[in-house]
Scaffold this motif. Sequence first.
Motif, PDB file in Angstrom:
ATOM      1  N   THR A 567     -21.591 -30.000 -19.025  1.00  0.00           N
ATOM      2  CA  THR A 567     -20.199 -29.785 -19.402  1.00  0.00           C
ATOM      3  C   THR A 567     -19.353 -29.734 -18.148  1.00  0.00           C
ATOM      4  O   THR A 567     -19.653 -28.956 -17.228  1.00  0.00           O
ATOM      5  CB  THR A 567     -20.037 -28.489 -20.199  1.00  0.00           C
ATOM      6  OG1 THR A 567     -20.727 -28.616 -21.451  1.00  0.00           O
ATOM      7  CG2 THR A 567     -18.571 -28.170 -20.466  1.00  0.00           C
ATOM      8  N   VAL A 569     -15.189 -29.688 -16.786  1.00  0.00           N
ATOM      9  CA  VAL A 569     -13.798 -29.468 -17.178  1.00  0.00           C
ATOM     10  C   VAL A 569     -12.916 -29.634 -15.949  1.00  0.00           C
ATOM     11  O   VAL A 569     -13.164 -29.002 -14.907  1.00  0.00           O
ATOM     12  CB  VAL A 569     -13.599 -28.058 -17.760  1.00  0.00           C
ATOM     13  CG1 VAL A 569     -12.128 -27.801 -18.086  1.00  0.00           C
ATOM     14  CG2 VAL A 569     -14.474 -27.853 -18.984  1.00  0.00           C
ATOM     15  N   SER A 591     -20.307 -33.246 -22.229  1.00  0.00           N
ATOM     16  CA  SER A 591     -18.970 -32.833 -22.660  1.00  0.00           C
ATOM     17  C   SER A 591     -18.041 -32.907 -21.464  1.00  0.00           C
ATOM     18  O   SER A 591     -18.230 -32.175 -20.484  1.00  0.00           O
ATOM     19  CB  SER A 591     -18.988 -31.417 -23.228  1.00  0.00           C
ATOM     20  OG  SER A 591     -17.672 -30.939 -23.456  1.00  0.00           O
ATOM     21  N   THR A 593     -13.922 -32.927 -20.185  1.00  0.00           N
ATOM     22  CA  THR A 593     -12.567 -32.562 -20.606  1.00  0.00           C
ATOM     23  C   THR A 593     -11.623 -32.654 -19.414  1.00  0.00           C
ATOM     24  O   THR A 593     -11.890 -32.072 -18.350  1.00  0.00           O
ATOM     25  CB  THR A 593     -12.532 -31.116 -21.158  1.00  0.00           C
ATOM     26  OG1 THR A 593     -13.445 -31.008 -22.244  1.00  0.00           O
ATOM     27  CG2 THR A 593     -11.134 -30.746 -21.625  1.00  0.00           C
ATOM     28  N   THR A 598     -13.485 -41.388 -17.049  1.00  0.00           N
ATOM     29  CA  THR A 598     -14.715 -40.765 -17.539  1.00  0.00           C
ATOM     30  C   THR A 598     -15.928 -41.307 -16.810  1.00  0.00           C
ATOM     31  O   THR A 598     -16.728 -40.553 -16.254  1.00  0.00           O
ATOM     32  CB  THR A 598     -14.875 -41.018 -19.045  1.00  0.00           C
ATOM     33  OG1 THR A 598     -13.740 -40.499 -19.718  1.00  0.00           O
ATOM     34  CG2 THR A 598     -16.129 -40.336 -19.569  1.00  0.00           C
ATOM     35  N   ASP A 622     -14.370 -41.241 -24.015  1.00  0.00           N
ATOM     36  CA  ASP A 622     -13.966 -40.156 -23.110  1.00  0.00           C
ATOM     37  C   ASP A 622     -14.953 -38.989 -23.149  1.00  0.00           C
ATOM     38  O   ASP A 622     -14.854 -38.074 -22.340  1.00  0.00           O
ATOM     39  CB  ASP A 622     -12.554 -39.677 -23.416  1.00  0.00           C
ATOM     40  CG  ASP A 622     -12.414 -39.111 -24.826  1.00  0.00           C
ATOM     41  OD1 ASP A 622     -13.445 -38.860 -25.504  1.00  0.00           O
ATOM     42  OD2 ASP A 622     -11.271 -38.895 -25.247  1.00  0.00           O
ATOM     43  N   SER A 624     -15.204 -36.454 -24.833  1.00  0.00           N
ATOM     44  CA  SER A 624     -14.560 -35.145 -24.932  1.00  0.00           C
ATOM     45  C   SER A 624     -15.078 -34.397 -26.153  1.00  0.00           C
ATOM     46  O   SER A 624     -14.343 -34.107 -27.106  1.00  0.00           O
ATOM     47  CB  SER A 624     -13.039 -35.295 -25.005  1.00  0.00           C
ATOM     48  OG  SER A 624     -12.677 -36.122 -26.098  1.00  0.00           O
TER      49      SER A 624
END
Length: 639
Positions: A567, A569, A591, A593, A598, A622, A624
């Motif tokens: 993940t 972010v 994941s 964000t 990407t 993406d 996301s």
Amino acid sequence: MKKAIKHLSIFCSIAVLSMTAISCSSDDDSSSSDDDGSTPSAELNGMITEDTTLDSSVTYNLTGILSVEEGNKLTIPAGTTINTGTGTDVYLVVQKGAQIDIQGTASAPVKMGPTTAGEWGGVVILGDAQTTAGTNATAEVGGLIYGGNNSSDDSGSIEYLIIEQSGAQINADSQYNGLTLYAVGSGTNISNIAILNGTDDGIEFFGGSVNASNVYVENLEDDAIDWTEGWNGILTNTYVLHSEGDFSTAIEADGVNNDPQIVNFTAVSQTGGKALQIKAQSGATITGLSLNGYDTTLDFSDGGPLANVYINGEIADLANAYTGPATVNIEDFAWVANAGSDNLLNGSITSDRTLDASVTYNLQGILSIENGASLTIPAGTTIETGTRTDVYIAVQKGGQIFIEGTESNPVVMAPSSEGTWGGLLLLGNAVTAAGTNVTAEVGGLIYGGDDSTDNSGSIEYLIIKQSGAQINADSQYNGLTLYAVGSGTTINNVAFIGGEDDGIEFFGGSVNATNVYVKDLQDDAIDWTEGWNGTLTNTYVLHTESNFSTALEADGDNNNPTITNFTAVSQAGGKALQFKAQSGATITGLSLTGYDTTIDMADDGPLSNVQIEGEDASLLMDYSLPATVEAPAFSWAFN
């Protein structure tokens, strides 16, 4: 004859110009204390005019000048303490033709130093060896006479001696040193000596051919080692520590060049400064040089020829910082109480060592865990680091590290001031596309072999902050650098916060890592090359600052490492995943964000090399998706 201090029932006093120059007060029995339980004491000053042996059960007070006269010897047994006064008229001098025999041991060194604030004149030895000052030259202190033509002159022996707070002021231009050696010959033995906390030099050689070995110098306000007048001896195994500012140098050389030999010289500064200063035409042949933390490595202050200084077999190079693992271990001076304040990490660990979680350690150089040795760092240990390229921990091929942090008591490695450092490097014997016994991009370190299950130890709950010191225009250190590390190594619960390069970089190998937190690294959060084929599980990357590179960068051959639950972010846009050359991976639980890009196939490698959720990577996706790893899982690293 030899005269020993005896336990007497009366106070005894001998005039300062008499044979022994000693006054004493002690008991008539064989105990080492007076009837009231105190330790016997005696005054030292004047002239020694017959062979004299002190008594280690007596505490001596040097109240003036104690002079061992020609033809006589002063013997100081192991464990003797000599408390000194302060000032220019307090020192111990061994005249030309006299001898001193200091018989300290590692468990019972001889100690000399003031009991109050102030400095004294230290130990001065005058010999009959050659000096460019000539024969029967007059010293800058006390009108003392030295110098002759006997290179093998013997002024006695010094073993395990500690000198503290030396350096009393003589005049505007001169001070005493800890140990001053005037034309001392090679027949003299000087081994295991420590000079601490003085206002002038540690050892100064004025000509002569005397050798010295196993020397420790800490926080002298002038030069740690100084020579002039054509000294041509050998200095072996010296460790210099500067933890206070405003010193002069670790080495100062002056006068003509008689090419003294400096073998295994390690100097560490926590406050910058100058390492080696070469004046006039002086020089030396230096092997085993390790300098860490200095602003200036070499200063030829009078424009003397570089060719006069040979370092590790080559002419001195002003552009070379001469950093590297210490060639002398501070542990060799464990006999010196509080050497390095007991918290300095530097040098080579050659046998198993465990740190103490109650001590805050100071890493100001390169700490190298050697082949066959291990370093254990218990839960709750803090290591404060300097902020230079020559500050890092390296676990050599065949060495091991065991970081035993817990969720409630992680191990923390971070600078004590603004700046970045070199992080933690592990070198293994696993497979890398670079080959076998490859030289790393940093420090000449060696890695790589054919043992995929190689074991470099284990890391649990480690926080590394502000890593990524600059090596050169193309390369920097990372937080955790893994060179050909094998799958037998455990890496679990690690956090990287702030810094100028990658969080983790894998150079080949097959090591796995689990539960990884990376925040605001200026380059890549996770990076690999040279065919790494391990597994990365449960990773959380957070970018709150711009101008980073990527959350993940892969380069080189594709050995298809596995990325599970990743993940990332970003609050600042940027690029998420970058694959260079033919690299790739199998990724599940991705994941992403907040990223502008990407996936970037920087060298147009095949998308089929990157499998995401069981399919070829797509530049149109993406990714996301809901987070597969949550930031609160790393709350142990947030403080």
